[in-house]
Design a protein around this motif. Structure first.
Motif, PDB file in Angstrom:
ATOM      1  N   GLY A   1       0.813  -1.218   0.000  1.00  0.00           N
ATOM      2  CA  GLY A   1       0.000   0.000   0.000  1.00  0.00           C
ATOM      3  C   GLY A   1       0.842   1.262   0.000  1.00  0.00           C
ATOM      4  N   ILE A   2       1.947   1.223  -0.695  1.00  0.00           N
ATOM      5  CA  ILE A   2       2.866   2.365  -0.730  1.00  0.00           C
ATOM      6  C   ILE A   2       2.212   3.524  -1.480  1.00  0.00           C
ATOM      7  CG2 ILE A   2       5.125   3.171  -1.551  1.00  0.00           C
ATOM      8  CD1 ILE A   2       5.255   0.952   0.649  1.00  0.00           C
ATOM      9  N   ALA A   3       2.165   4.679  -0.840  1.00  0.00           N
ATOM     10  CA  ALA A   3       1.656   5.906  -1.480  1.00  0.00           C
ATOM     11  C   ALA A   3       2.694   7.001  -1.245  1.00  0.00           C
ATOM     12  CB  ALA A   3       0.294   6.295  -0.931  1.00  0.00           C
ATOM     13  N   ARG A   4       3.713   7.020  -2.098  1.00  0.00           N
ATOM     14  CA  ARG A   4       4.810   7.984  -1.971  1.00  0.00           C
ATOM     15  C   ARG A   4       4.296   9.419  -1.985  1.00  0.00           C
ATOM     16  NH1 ARG A   4       9.108   8.254  -0.101  1.00  0.00           N
ATOM     17  NH2 ARG A   4      10.320   6.416   0.093  1.00  0.00           N
ATOM     18  N   GLU A   5       3.280   9.691  -2.814  1.00  0.00           N
ATOM     19  CA  GLU A   5       2.775  11.069  -2.911  1.00  0.00           C
ATOM     20  C   GLU A   5       2.166  11.561  -1.595  1.00  0.00           C
ATOM     21  OE1 GLU A   5      -0.600   8.397  -4.401  1.00  0.00           O
ATOM     22  OE2 GLU A   5       1.592   8.407  -4.423  1.00  0.00           O
ATOM     23  N   HIS A   6       1.735  10.650  -0.757  1.00  0.00           N
ATOM     24  CA  HIS A   6       1.158  11.011   0.540  1.00  0.00           C
ATOM     25  C   HIS A   6       2.110  10.696   1.694  1.00  0.00           C
ATOM     26  CE1 HIS A   6      -2.519  11.635  -1.607  1.00  0.00           C
ATOM     27  NE2 HIS A   6      -2.577  10.369  -1.970  1.00  0.00           N
ATOM     28  N   GLY A   7       3.158   9.922   1.404  1.00  0.00           N
ATOM     29  CA  GLY A   7       4.095   9.537   2.450  1.00  0.00           C
ATOM     30  C   GLY A   7       3.542   8.478   3.385  1.00  0.00           C
ATOM     31  N   THR A   8       2.667   7.615   2.858  1.00  0.00           N
ATOM     32  CA  THR A   8       2.052   6.583   3.695  1.00  0.00           C
ATOM     33  C   THR A   8       2.366   5.194   3.165  1.00  0.00           C
ATOM     34  OG1 THR A   8      -0.024   6.632   2.458  1.00  0.00           O
ATOM     35  CG2 THR A   8       0.148   8.120   4.347  1.00  0.00           C
ATOM     36  N   PHE A   9       2.310   4.238   4.071  1.00  0.00           N
ATOM     37  CA  PHE A   9       2.491   2.841   3.705  1.00  0.00           C
ATOM     38  C   PHE A   9       1.722   1.993   4.703  1.00  0.00           C
ATOM     39  CE2 PHE A   9       5.622   3.447   6.960  1.00  0.00           C
ATOM     40  CZ  PHE A   9       5.721   2.227   7.610  1.00  0.00           C
ATOM     41  N   ALA A  10       1.456   0.762   4.322  1.00  0.00           N
ATOM     42  CA  ALA A  10       0.834  -0.209   5.216  1.00  0.00           C
ATOM     43  C   ALA A  10       1.799  -1.380   5.373  1.00  0.00           C
ATOM     44  CB  ALA A  10      -0.497  -0.683   4.647  1.00  0.00           C
ATOM     45  N   TYR A  11       1.563  -2.171   6.386  1.00  0.00           N
ATOM     46  CA  TYR A  11       2.387  -3.359   6.572  1.00  0.00           C
ATOM     47  C   TYR A  11       1.535  -4.484   7.124  1.00  0.00           C
ATOM     48  CZ  TYR A  11       2.388  -2.486  11.544  1.00  0.00           C
ATOM     49  OH  TYR A  11       1.988  -2.298  12.833  1.00  0.00           O
TER      50      TYR A  11
ATOM     51  N   PHE B   1      10.363   5.322   8.355  1.00  0.00           N
ATOM     52  CA  PHE B   1      10.270   6.738   8.716  1.00  0.00           C
ATOM     53  C   PHE B   1      11.593   7.479   8.517  1.00  0.00           C
ATOM     54  CE2 PHE B   1       6.674   5.788  11.952  1.00  0.00           C
ATOM     55  CZ  PHE B   1       5.699   6.001  10.976  1.00  0.00           C
ATOM     56  N   PHE B   2      12.689   6.911   8.987  1.00  0.00           N
ATOM     57  CA  PHE B   2      13.948   7.649   9.030  1.00  0.00           C
ATOM     58  C   PHE B   2      14.902   7.387   7.871  1.00  0.00           C
ATOM     59  CE2 PHE B   2      13.057   7.353  13.782  1.00  0.00           C
ATOM     60  CZ  PHE B   2      12.352   8.552  13.786  1.00  0.00           C
ATOM     61  N   GLU B   3      14.657   6.320   7.097  1.00  0.00           N
ATOM     62  CA  GLU B   3      15.504   6.056   5.928  1.00  0.00           C
ATOM     63  C   GLU B   3      14.758   6.313   4.626  1.00  0.00           C
ATOM     64  OE1 GLU B   3      18.683   5.455   6.325  1.00  0.00           O
ATOM     65  OE2 GLU B   3      18.511   5.224   8.504  1.00  0.00           O
ATOM     66  N   ARG B   4      13.439   6.042   4.617  1.00  0.00           N
ATOM     67  CA  ARG B   4      12.670   6.163   3.372  1.00  0.00           C
ATOM     68  C   ARG B   4      11.757   7.391   3.355  1.00  0.00           C
ATOM     69  NH1 ARG B   4      15.001   5.136  -0.109  1.00  0.00           N
ATOM     70  NH2 ARG B   4      13.165   4.873  -1.425  1.00  0.00           N
ATOM     71  N   ARG B   5      11.731   8.149   4.434  1.00  0.00           N
ATOM     72  CA  ARG B   5      11.029   9.424   4.505  1.00  0.00           C
ATOM     73  C   ARG B   5       9.504   9.320   4.434  1.00  0.00           C
ATOM     74  NH1 ARG B   5      13.818  14.170   1.143  1.00  0.00           N
ATOM     75  NH2 ARG B   5      15.615  13.128   1.974  1.00  0.00           N
TER      76      ARG B   5
END
Length: 183
Positions: free
Chosen positions: A85-95, A121-125
């Motif tokens: 569920g990667i959404a780079r444009e929003h900066g969100t992901f699911a796991y 959070f700290f490596e992939r922003r």
């Protein structure tokens, strides 16, 4: 030297071909499988070996991946964690996370989630993590609450398993919430 992939109890690592046996055994616990996603018909040993070999050779993606949760000292597989569920444009992901029944309630899942969130959070922003948990999965509901996730919503009767409908509970954690608790 300290690895970013090692926590207090576990290490996150790539799938290796020899991991097939552990994951094949985890599939034997139908209730645990249902809690994670959905029950599949049994798979053969040959299929399990093929799956593990294919996962081991899969090209790496920095944002969407599956990792083995292994014991810190013995490196034995106890489960897996994956991002989706990667959404780079929003900066969100699911796991999603799954720990084999013999290894549950030992702190492995919580440790793995913290390691994963720290990386995302700290490596992939990324700025927010989300997890969907079935309402009947009391252990996972409790885990996410203890880790500091906020319950954000509920999809009623959205999952069918074991002859009944179940709700899905959405949990979220922002980078600020994570940093306040774990930095």
């Amino acid at each position: 030297m300290r690895s970013a992939w090692v926590g207090e109890r576990v290490r996150l690592r790539a799938v290796e071909p020899e991991d097939w046996e552990a994951f094949h055994a985890f599939e034997e616990d139908s209730d645990a499988v249902r809690n994670g996603w959905r029950l599949h018909p049994p798979s053969s040993t040959a299929y399990a070996k093929k799956w593990a070999a294919a996962e081991a050779e899969r090209e790496k993606d920095l944002d969407e991946f599956r990792l083995v949760i292994a014991t810190r000292d013995g490196n034995a597989p106890v489960g897996s964690v994956n991002t989706h569920g990667i959404a780079r444009e929003h900066g969100t992901f699911a796991y999603g996370i799954s720990v084999g029944t013999p290894h549950q309630r030992k702190g492995y899942a919580g440790d793995a989630i913290v390691i994963l969130l720290r990386y995302m959070f700290f490596e992939r922003r990324f700025q927010k993590a989300e997890a969907w948990v079935y309402a009947s999965n009391d252990a996972s509901l409790g885990l996410h609450r203890r880790l500091g996730f906020v319950e954000e919503g509920r999809r009623r009767r959205s999952h069918y398993h074991a002859g009944r409908y179940d709700d899905e509970v959405l949990f979220g954690m922002t980078i600020e919430e994570f940093t306040e608790r774990y930095a």
